[in-house]
Design a protein around this motif. Structure first.
Motif, PDB file in Angstrom:
ATOM      1  N   ILE A  10      -5.530  -0.975  -2.396  1.00 50.55           N
ATOM      2  CA  ILE A  10      -6.778  -0.638  -1.687  1.00 50.55           C
ATOM      3  C   ILE A  10      -6.952  -1.501  -0.435  1.00 50.55           C
ATOM      4  O   ILE A  10      -7.570  -1.062   0.526  1.00 50.55           O
ATOM      5  CB  ILE A  10      -8.032  -0.693  -2.605  1.00 50.55           C
ATOM      6  N   ASN A  11      -6.368  -2.705  -0.432  1.00 55.70           N
ATOM      7  CA  ASN A  11      -6.394  -3.515   0.795  1.00 55.70           C
ATOM      8  C   ASN A  11      -5.489  -2.912   1.868  1.00 55.70           C
ATOM      9  O   ASN A  11      -5.852  -2.878   3.038  1.00 55.70           O
ATOM     10  CB  ASN A  11      -5.943  -4.946   0.511  1.00 55.70           C
ATOM     11  N   ALA A  12      -4.324  -2.431   1.433  1.00 56.52           N
ATOM     12  CA  ALA A  12      -3.368  -1.857   2.384  1.00 56.52           C
ATOM     13  C   ALA A  12      -3.902  -0.563   2.996  1.00 56.52           C
ATOM     14  O   ALA A  12      -3.518  -0.200   4.101  1.00 56.52           O
ATOM     15  CB  ALA A  12      -2.028  -1.603   1.698  1.00 56.52           C
ATOM     16  N   LEU A  13      -4.772   0.124   2.252  1.00 59.05           N
ATOM     17  CA  LEU A  13      -5.284   1.404   2.742  1.00 59.05           C
ATOM     18  C   LEU A  13      -6.788   1.351   3.023  1.00 59.05           C
ATOM     19  O   LEU A  13      -7.453   2.385   3.022  1.00 59.05           O
ATOM     20  CB  LEU A  13      -4.961   2.501   1.730  1.00 59.05           C
ATOM     21  N   TYR A  14      -7.313   0.168   3.250  1.00 63.10           N
ATOM     22  CA  TYR A  14      -8.736   0.025   3.562  1.00 63.10           C
ATOM     23  C   TYR A  14      -9.057   0.792   4.835  1.00 63.10           C
ATOM     24  O   TYR A  14      -8.291   0.690   5.809  1.00 63.10           O
ATOM     25  CB  TYR A  14      -9.073  -1.470   3.730  1.00 63.10           C
ATOM     26  N   PRO A  15     -10.106   1.547   4.952  1.00 58.79           N
ATOM     27  CA  PRO A  15     -11.218   1.681   4.000  1.00 58.79           C
ATOM     28  C   PRO A  15     -11.190   2.978   3.194  1.00 58.79           C
ATOM     29  O   PRO A  15     -12.245   3.472   2.797  1.00 58.79           O
ATOM     30  CB  PRO A  15     -12.412   1.701   4.955  1.00 58.79           C
ATOM     31  N   TRP A  16     -10.016   3.535   2.922  1.00 54.67           N
ATOM     32  CA  TRP A  16      -9.948   4.897   2.371  1.00 54.67           C
ATOM     33  C   TRP A  16      -9.982   4.968   0.858  1.00 54.67           C
ATOM     34  O   TRP A  16     -10.030   6.057   0.290  1.00 54.67           O
ATOM     35  CB  TRP A  16      -8.697   5.599   2.917  1.00 54.67           C
TER      36      TRP A  16
ATOM     37  N   GLN B 153      -4.461  11.610   8.679  1.00 54.18           N
ATOM     38  CA  GLN B 153      -4.546  10.383   9.480  1.00 54.18           C
ATOM     39  C   GLN B 153      -3.154   9.745   9.515  1.00 54.18           C
ATOM     40  O   GLN B 153      -2.645   9.308   8.476  1.00 54.18           O
ATOM     41  CB  GLN B 153      -5.516   9.399   8.829  1.00 54.18           C
ATOM     42  N   ALA B 154      -2.601   9.712  10.697  1.00 54.87           N
ATOM     43  CA  ALA B 154      -1.205   9.254  10.822  1.00 54.87           C
ATOM     44  C   ALA B 154      -0.968   7.863  10.223  1.00 54.87           C
ATOM     45  O   ALA B 154       0.007   7.672   9.482  1.00 54.87           O
ATOM     46  CB  ALA B 154      -0.792   9.300  12.280  1.00 54.87           C
ATOM     47  N   PRO B 155      -1.819   6.861  10.511  1.00 59.25           N
ATOM     48  CA  PRO B 155      -1.533   5.527   9.940  1.00 59.25           C
ATOM     49  C   PRO B 155      -1.559   5.514   8.407  1.00 59.25           C
ATOM     50  O   PRO B 155      -0.770   4.798   7.782  1.00 59.25           O
ATOM     51  CB  PRO B 155      -2.675   4.649  10.482  1.00 59.25           C
ATOM     52  N   VAL B 156      -2.416   6.345   7.817  1.00 57.00           N
ATOM     53  CA  VAL B 156      -2.514   6.404   6.350  1.00 57.00           C
ATOM     54  C   VAL B 156      -1.244   7.044   5.777  1.00 57.00           C
ATOM     55  O   VAL B 156      -0.652   6.524   4.822  1.00 57.00           O
ATOM     56  CB  VAL B 156      -3.775   7.197   5.912  1.00 57.00           C
TER      57      VAL B 156
ATOM     58  N   ARG C 135       1.638   4.595   6.031  1.00 60.50           N
ATOM     59  CA  ARG C 135       1.569   3.491   5.058  1.00 60.50           C
ATOM     60  C   ARG C 135       1.949   3.975   3.653  1.00 60.50           C
ATOM     61  O   ARG C 135       2.668   3.299   2.919  1.00 60.50           O
ATOM     62  CB  ARG C 135       0.140   2.914   5.058  1.00 60.50           C
TER      63      ARG C 135
END
Lengths: 234, 222
Positions: free
Chosen positions: B84-90, B109-112, B115
């Protein structure tokens, strides 16, 4: 403990009044409010950055924000929850992950104030904070609720948008966890929630949407401006 | 004095192996388990935290993850907090996807998407539930004096665990399995000078039940 004097180290005597003083100190300490200076780690958001040069200004009341709740009765204890340091830490981590450039303003945005040239300045406020612990609610969770108010202004202080936002954090009771540790954890969760709420809803705030739409309509090269004279630069 | 010491030691020794009884029930409803396990992909176990009156305990999520990782070393379980830290705030309680279809929107969302691809997450397991204390009775008095300290009395309480694990296939954005585990047990604490806790490991049993079922789903060895 029953004698008038108690034998101490090196054959000296430890007077009972010392013990009484210690006991009084311990009792007085127990009567004081529970104090929590919120501490935590906050991750940077994973999102496409908005192409905005945003300034940030923290008022003194925000930087040193603390919540004090006086004890209602003898059976309860008061609470002081200091969130100021954690607030600035969280927003300083969140905003650079949301916008292409973020700067701390030299002074509060207002007419005549010499400041850096930015597209807009964000001023966060904590309007209200409430907490609940299991002894209040009989529910096995610790809770923190906050209401924020945000101002988005030009570097010279003209209002662009103003809106409120809530944040909520809770944590379950855990074995060997003190009330203070649990309230701290609930506050960290609330701060994370504030960041998540802000990051995912910033562009949905109607006034912000209008401002962004106006910016897009302007011809290229006009956006940006000079400090203290930025009214027309947005 | 010697008798008291011997009595205390004896009681403590007796107390060590004592645990209360626990009854556990597991319902499994698997739609589409992988035949050869999950290979070199990873799995993440997350707790649901959007209910107002309870919260899935983080230590329960950790327990299930440890249970799976300890019994099949080939399965990589990503820590809940790391994920959840790596994908904050999703994946915060406010923003976490509630249905597998919501993943599609998230992956836009490209960055999500990038990751998640880096983390090679094949399955996402959501666990929803909690352990509650159902009833308690009895009383205990403890005292301290010049001669020592001690307690006298009897206490008893019950615990109920109810957890549901939902397995999402990240690649197909679909729910592929659902497991429900309940456990209940009664704990006792008699006290004659020394309290002797006879604790029913209700949450631990629920953790083992969920972990075993998930292993059957995820592992080629079980």
């Amino acid at each position: 403990m029953s004698g008038s004097m108690i034998s101490g180290l090196e054959g000296r005597y430890f007077m009972p009044r010392h013990i009484v003083l210690l006991a009084i100190c311990a009792l007085l300490a127990a009567c004081g409010p529970n104090e929590v200076a919120v501490k935590g780690q906050f991750p940077s958001p994973l999102m496409n950055k908005l192409p905005l040069n945003v300034g940030i200004w923290y008022d003194e009341s925000f930087r040193t924000h603390e919540f004090f709740d006086e004890a209602k009765g003898r059976a309860e204890s008061g609470w002081i929850v200091k969130t100021g340091e954690a607030q600035t830490q969280m927003w300083d981590t969140l905003l650079p992950g949301m916008f292409s450039n973020v700067v701390h303003m030299r002074g509060k945005p207002e007419p005549g104030q010499m400041n850096q040239a930015v597209d807009a300045v964000l001023i966060p406020h904590v309007d209200e904070l409430q907490y609940a612990i299991p002894t209040h609610t009989n529910v096995k969770v610790y809770e923190i609720w906050m209401r924020y108010r945000f101002e988005l202004v030009t570097p010279s202080g003209k209002s662009l948008a103003e809106w409120t936002m809530t944040a909520y954090g809770k944590t379950p009771t855990a074995f060997l966890q003190s009330d203070e540790a649990a309230v701290n954890l609930a506050a960290v969760v609330a701060l994370r929630d504030a960041g998540a709420n802000f990051a995912t809803n910033f562009t949905r705030v109607p006034q912000v949407q209008d401002w962004l739409a106006q910016r897009q309509k302007r011809p290229a090269g006009i956006a940006g401006g000079t400090a203290g004279n930025a009214e027309g630069s947005l | 004095m010697k008798f008291a010491t011997v009595l205390r030691s004896a009681l403590l020794t007796l107390a060590l192996p004592l645990t209360g009884c626990v009854t556990a029930t597991v319902d499994e409803m698997v739609f589409n388990a992988p035949v050869d396990g999950i290979g070199d992909a990873s799995v993440v176990i997350l707790g649901r935290r959007h209910a107002s009156d309870y919260e899935t305990e983080p230590d329960f999520i950790e327990c299930v993850g440890d249970h799976i990782a300890a019994r099949d070393k080939a399965i990589t379980v990503v820590s809940e907090l790391d994920f959840i830290n790596a994908l904050y705030p999703w994946f915060e309680p406010r923003t976490a996807p509630l249905y597998p279809e919501d993943l599609e929107k998230l992956m836009q969302q490209a960055p999500v998407a990038q990751r998640l691809a880096e983390m090679r997450t094949q399955y996402m397991i959501w666990i929803d539930g909690s352990t509650i204390r159902t009833d308690s009775a009895g009383s205990m008095t403890c005292g301290i004096g010049p001669g020592g300290a001690g307690c006298f009395g009897f206490g008893t309480w019950g615990n109920d665990s109810d957890y549901e694990a939902t397995i999402w296939d990240f690649t197909n954005r679909a729910e592929v399995g659902r497991i429900n585990a309940t456990a209940s047990g009664q704990s006792y604490m008699p006290a004659v000078v020394v309290p002797i806790p006879i604790i029913a490991p209700v949450q631990g049993t629920a953790c083992d039940s969920v972990g075993d079922q998930l292993l059957k789903f995820l592992s080629s060895e079980h």
